[in-house]
Design a protein around this motif. Structure first.
Motif, short mmCIF file in Angstrom:
data_model
loop_
_atom_site.label_atom_id
_atom_site.label_comp_id
_atom_site.label_asym_id
_atom_site.label_seq_id
_atom_site.Cartn_x
_atom_site.Cartn_y
_atom_site.Cartn_z
N ARG A 58 -69.51 -43.84 47.53
CA ARG A 58 -68.82 -42.54 47.49
C ARG A 58 -69.67 -41.47 48.16
O ARG A 58 -69.16 -40.66 48.94
N ALA A 59 -70.96 -41.46 47.87
CA ALA A 59 -71.85 -40.46 48.47
C ALA A 59 -71.92 -40.65 49.98
O ALA A 59 -71.91 -39.66 50.73
N SER A 60 -71.98 -41.89 50.43
CA SER A 60 -72.02 -42.16 51.87
C SER A 60 -70.74 -41.71 52.54
O SER A 60 -70.76 -41.13 53.63
N SER A 61 -69.62 -41.98 51.88
CA SER A 61 -68.32 -41.56 52.43
C SER A 61 -68.23 -40.04 52.51
O SER A 61 -67.79 -39.49 53.52
N ALA A 62 -68.67 -39.36 51.44
CA ALA A 62 -68.65 -37.90 51.44
C ALA A 62 -69.59 -37.36 52.51
O ALA A 62 -69.25 -36.40 53.22
N SER A 63 -70.75 -37.98 52.66
CA SER A 63 -71.70 -37.54 53.68
C SER A 63 -71.14 -37.77 55.08
O SER A 63 -71.30 -36.91 55.95
N ALA A 64 -70.47 -38.89 55.27
CA ALA A 64 -69.86 -39.16 56.58
C ALA A 64 -68.78 -38.14 56.89
O ALA A 64 -68.67 -37.65 58.02
N ARG A 65 -67.95 -37.80 55.89
CA ARG A 65 -66.91 -36.78 56.10
C ARG A 65 -67.54 -35.44 56.43
O ARG A 65 -67.09 -34.74 57.34
N LEU A 66 -68.59 -35.07 55.69
CA LEU A 66 -69.26 -33.80 55.95
C LEU A 66 -69.85 -33.78 57.36
O LEU A 66 -69.71 -32.79 58.09
N ASN A 67 -70.49 -34.88 57.74
CA ASN A 67 -71.05 -34.95 59.10
C ASN A 67 -69.96 -34.86 60.16
O ASN A 67 -70.15 -34.21 61.19
N LEU A 68 -68.83 -35.49 59.91
CA LEU A 68 -67.71 -35.43 60.85
C LEU A 68 -67.19 -34.00 60.96
O LEU A 68 -66.90 -33.52 62.06
N ILE A 69 -67.09 -33.31 59.83
CA ILE A 69 -66.64 -31.91 59.85
C ILE A 69 -67.64 -31.04 60.61
O ILE A 69 -67.25 -30.19 61.41
N ILE A 70 -68.93 -31.27 60.37
CA ILE A 70 -69.95 -30.48 61.06
C ILE A 70 -69.90 -30.73 62.56
O ILE A 70 -69.97 -29.79 63.36
N VAL A 71 -69.74 -31.99 62.95
CA VAL A 71 -69.66 -32.31 64.38
C VAL A 71 -68.42 -31.68 65.00
O VAL A 71 -68.48 -31.11 66.10
N ALA A 72 -67.28 -31.75 64.28
CA ALA A 72 -66.05 -31.15 64.81
C ALA A 72 -66.21 -29.64 64.96
O ALA A 72 -65.80 -29.06 65.98
N CYS A 73 -66.83 -29.00 63.97
CA CYS A 73 -67.07 -27.55 64.07
C CYS A 73 -68.01 -27.23 65.23
O CYS A 73 -67.79 -26.25 65.95
N ALA A 74 -69.04 -28.04 65.40
CA ALA A 74 -69.98 -27.81 66.50
C ALA A 74 -69.29 -27.96 67.85
O ALA A 74 -69.51 -27.17 68.77
N VAL A 75 -68.41 -28.97 67.96
CA VAL A 75 -67.68 -29.16 69.21
C VAL A 75 -66.75 -27.98 69.47
O VAL A 75 -66.69 -27.44 70.59
N LEU A 76 -66.02 -27.55 68.43
CA LEU A 76 -65.11 -26.41 68.60
C LEU A 76 -65.88 -25.14 68.95
O LEU A 76 -65.46 -24.37 69.82
#
Length: 169
Positions: A58-76
């Motif tokens: 669960r923690a890995s999944s949440a961390s992966a989602r957070l990293n994906l959101i951060i990467v998407a925000c950085a790209v935008l």
């Protein structure tokens, strides 16, 4: 005497065998009491291990989602800054290209807006283009004036009488 010794040793061996049998029964009884505890501890350890594994997943999944959101925000954010910077550069360059195009065919009066004292290349190009347009306008005015004077001088030399000379001047 040998027989007595043999009998004594045999009885000691039988007694020892009974003692071994009692110890074996005691060990079996102890093993019977310990086995459920060991099994219970193993089951508890497996349950805790499964719970920890699920928590890590669960923690890995949440961390992966957070990293994906951060990467998407950085790209935008990167796209936004790229568009903003590009627009700030391209808009003046397009104005300069338009002014250069008009300079090849006419003498435009408008100039590119510049920031006094700015130290960027776009501003320097705009200042140079404005200077070139001003020099061209000065040259065209000088050329027109010179041509008017040359025509007037030609007409003056071509005039045969005083009335024609008065008209040429």
């Amino acid at each position: 005497g040998l027989l007595a010794d043999y009998e004594k040793d045999f009885l000691a061996l039988v007694a020892q065998n009974h003692r071994i049998a009692e110890l074996d029964r005691a060990m079996q009884a102890a093993a019977g009491r310990i086995t459920p505890l060991v099994t219970q501890n193993v089951d508890e350890a497996n349950r805790l291990s499964d719970a920890k594994r699920a928590e890590i997943a669960r923690a890995s999944s949440a961390s992966a989602r957070l990293n994906l959101i951060i990467v998407a925000c950085a790209v935008l954010l990167g796209v936004f800054f790229a568009v903003t910077i590009t627009a700030r550069i391209v808009r003046p360059v397009r104005k300069m290209a338009g002014l250069l195009d008009r300079l090849t065919h006419e003498s435009p009066a408008e100039r590119i807006a510049t920031v006094p004292g700015a130290r960027d290349e776009i501003n320097a190009m705009a200042e140079s283009l404005n200077t070139m347009a001003d020099h061209r306008a000065t040259f065209v005015n000088w050329w027109k004036t010179s041509m008017d004077e040359a025509i007037a001088l030609r007409d003056l030399h071509a005039a045969k009488d005083a009335a024609g000379r008065n008209e040429a001047t």
